[in-house]
Design an enzyme around this catalytic site. Structure first.
Site, PDB file in Angstrom:
ATOM      1  N   ARG A  52     -14.620  42.355 -67.175  1.00 27.47           N
ATOM      2  CA  ARG A  52     -15.790  42.486 -68.054  1.00 27.47           C
ATOM      3  C   ARG A  52     -15.964  41.194 -68.850  1.00 27.47           C
ATOM      4  NH1 ARG A  52     -14.847  44.496 -72.615  1.00 27.47           N
ATOM      5  NH2 ARG A  52     -13.680  46.318 -71.918  1.00 27.47           N
ATOM      6  N   TYR A 104     -43.983  41.935 -69.648  1.00 29.37           N
ATOM      7  CA  TYR A 104     -43.439  42.860 -68.662  1.00 29.37           C
ATOM      8  C   TYR A 104     -43.297  44.245 -69.308  1.00 29.37           C
ATOM      9  CZ  TYR A 104     -39.936  44.914 -65.581  1.00 29.37           C
ATOM     10  OH  TYR A 104     -39.262  45.743 -64.748  1.00 29.37           O
ATOM     11  N   ASP A 176     -38.876  34.119 -71.644  1.00 27.85           N
ATOM     12  CA  ASP A 176     -38.588  34.773 -70.366  1.00 27.85           C
ATOM     13  C   ASP A 176     -39.221  33.901 -69.282  1.00 27.85           C
ATOM     14  OD1 ASP A 176     -38.719  36.338 -68.050  1.00 27.85           O
ATOM     15  OD2 ASP A 176     -38.891  38.208 -69.178  1.00 27.85           O
ATOM     16  N   LYS A 201     -35.832  38.680 -59.444  1.00 27.73           N
ATOM     17  CA  LYS A 201     -37.089  38.161 -58.903  1.00 27.73           C
ATOM     18  C   LYS A 201     -36.847  36.864 -58.122  1.00 27.73           C
ATOM     19  CE  LYS A 201     -38.367  41.739 -61.241  1.00 27.73           C
ATOM     20  NZ  LYS A 201     -38.850  41.662 -62.617  1.00 27.73           N
TER      21      LYS A 201
HETATM   22  C1  LIG Z   1     -38.551  42.347 -63.846  1.00 36.01           C
HETATM   23  C2  LIG Z   1     -38.726  41.623 -65.106  1.00 36.01           C
HETATM   24  C3  LIG Z   1     -37.886  41.862 -66.202  1.00 36.01           C
HETATM   25  C4  LIG Z   1     -36.811  42.923 -66.196  1.00 36.01           C
HETATM   26  O1  LIG Z   1     -35.788  42.620 -65.321  1.00 36.01           O
HETATM   27  P1  LIG Z   1     -34.924  43.711 -64.530  1.00 36.01           P
HETATM   28  O2  LIG Z   1     -34.037  42.858 -63.696  1.00 36.01           O
HETATM   29  O3  LIG Z   1     -35.866  44.570 -63.754  1.00 36.01           O
HETATM   30  O4  LIG Z   1     -34.186  44.493 -65.563  1.00 36.01           O
HETATM   31  C5  LIG Z   1     -38.088  41.112 -67.339  1.00 36.01           C
HETATM   32  N1  LIG Z   1     -39.065  40.183 -67.414  1.00 36.01           N
HETATM   33  C6  LIG Z   1     -39.889  39.935 -66.386  1.00 36.01           C
HETATM   34  C7  LIG Z   1     -40.954  38.906 -66.531  1.00 36.01           C
HETATM   35  C8  LIG Z   1     -39.757  40.646 -65.200  1.00 36.01           C
HETATM   36  O5  LIG Z   1     -40.601  40.402 -64.189  1.00 36.01           O
END
Ligand SMILES: *Cc1c(COP(=O)(O)O)cnc(C)c1O
Length: 384
Positions: A52, A104, A176, A201
């Site tokens: 962890r 998101y 982000d 992604k």
């Molecule tokens: C998918 C996404 C998230 C969340 O991520 P997860 O891996 O699904 O928890 C956060 N920000 C953006 C812009 C995303 O496309």
């Protein structure tokens, strides 16, 4: 030459990795272990005492992502939401957050439906409007959180301008960078304090892993985030880290092709009478095209477009596509399409959807890296 000083493509393949000292294995092994033998009680090999806290496969990925973002430290998580949660754990009751309005859905949910219970106040603001951004700060503001390009309206927010506003007020800026990827945009170099990724992604790029990451430059901030990463324990397993390390080796090549294909598809849609509006940061018609050119070195693989009919027309178009799959998520090698109003943004209240421009006829394309003529051909046959 150390991989850390090399150019992007070289770092993508080598940063954080070296042949395995035990066997010479070129690929970082999947260290599928929970614990580590100590040479003497309380003495560890490097910092490995329990997985962890630290794991060699994860450590290689954390170093690799830190390098790709031009940061000093990386931390990986079991999902993008877990990465965001680690940042929110830095706040305390009474603190205030400025959040960009077109985020998101999961980000919106985490801020407004989980952390509201912990006494964190949120202001949703259109951060392309700098006067509105300036007016949103309060004495209690501790964090600005933004995405750029945003989801699904692909608004482009000027990161350097927001960093400037935050710096003067002692407010932390988190960006982000999931849609832009480290290939196209490095928020730390524009003044952000934290970069967040859903590595599910483009970083993963093959729609087969869920993961998240945070990248920073400041050692003190990194230590505070790492403390939460270890204390809360939302860490990824070694196998997922291995898959992501395999993915980052091709990220520059994939993203380049995503950009080329998306540009061609966007131009095609723009010329098509069935689409009344096409939003892509690379088009001259995009309201923040100049900001995108300034802070990105490519415009990404996401396109949002509005169809002339309503929901039923959009539904028919989506159902007739053969190469594009109807699915949520994005950033994989395969092309996906979705209807924000019924899928990714269905949980956003209708009045907020209307304010953001998320109409029933809106469709969001995640343009993959197939042959672009096949993608355009597919769109044509589905409209026909
Ligand atoms: C998918 C996404 C998230 C969340 O991520 P997860 O891996 O699904 O928890 C956060 N920000 C953006 C812009 C995303 O496309």
């Amino acid at each position: 030459m150390s991989a850390d000083n090399a150019r992007f493509a070289t770092r993508a393949i080598h940063a954080g990795q070296r042949p395995d000292p035990a066997t010479g294995a070129i690929m970082t092994p999947i260290y599928q272990t929970a614990t580590y033998a100590q040479p003497s009680p309380g003495k560890f090999v490097e910092d490995f005492d329990y997985s962890r806290s630290s794991n060699p496969t994860r450590k290689a990925l954390e170093a690799n992502l830190a390098s790709l973002e031009g940061g000093a430290f990386g931390l990986c998580f079991g999902s993008g939401c877990a990465a965001m949660d680690c940042v929110l754990h830095q706040l305390k009751p009474g603190d205030h957050v400025v959040l960009c309005d077109d985020v998101y859905g999961g980000t919106n949910r985490l801020f407004n439906r989980v952390y509201d219970k912990h006494g964190i106040a949120i202001s949703l603001v259109d951060l392309t409007d700098h006067d509105a951004a300036r007016a949103a700060f309060r004495r209690e503001t501790k964090l600005m959180w933004l995405e750029t390009p945003t989801n699904p309206m692909l608004k482009v927010i000027d990161i350097a301008a927001m960093a400037e506003m935050c710096r003067g007020r002692g407010v932390m800026l988190a960006v982000d960078n999931t849609f832009a990827t480290p290939v196209l945009q490095n928020p730390l170099s524009l003044g952000a304090d934290i970069v967040c990724h859903s590595s599910t992604k483009y970083i993963g790029g093959h729609s087969d892993v869920v993961g998240g990451a945070l990248i920073t430059r400041d050692a003190g901030l990194h230590e505070r985030l790492k403390f939460v990463q270890n204390s809360v324990g939302a860490v990824p397993g070694p196998m997922d880290c291995f898959l992501l390390l395999r993915s980052t080796k091709t990220i520059h090549v994939r993203v380049q092709r995503h950009c080329e294909n998306a540009m061609k598809v966007a131009r095609h849609l723009e010329a098509h009478k069935r689409f009344t509006r096409v939003v892509y940061p690379g088009l001259e018609s995009h309201p923040q095209h100049a900001v995108a050119k300034k802070q990105m070195c490519g415009f990404g693989g996401m396109i949002t477009a509005e169809m002339d009919g309503g929901l039923e027309d959009a539904r028919r178009f989506l159902e007739r596509l053969r190469v594009f799959s109807i699915a949520e998520s994005l950033g994989g090698v395969e092309s996906l399409i979705e209807s924000p109003a019924i899928m990714t943004h269905a949980s956003v209240p209708p009045e907020q959807r209307a304010r953001l421009g998320i109409t029933d006829g809106l469709v969001r394309f995640s343009v993959g890296i197939e042959d672009v003529d096949d993608l355009i051909g597919d769109i044509e046959q589905a409209l026909g």
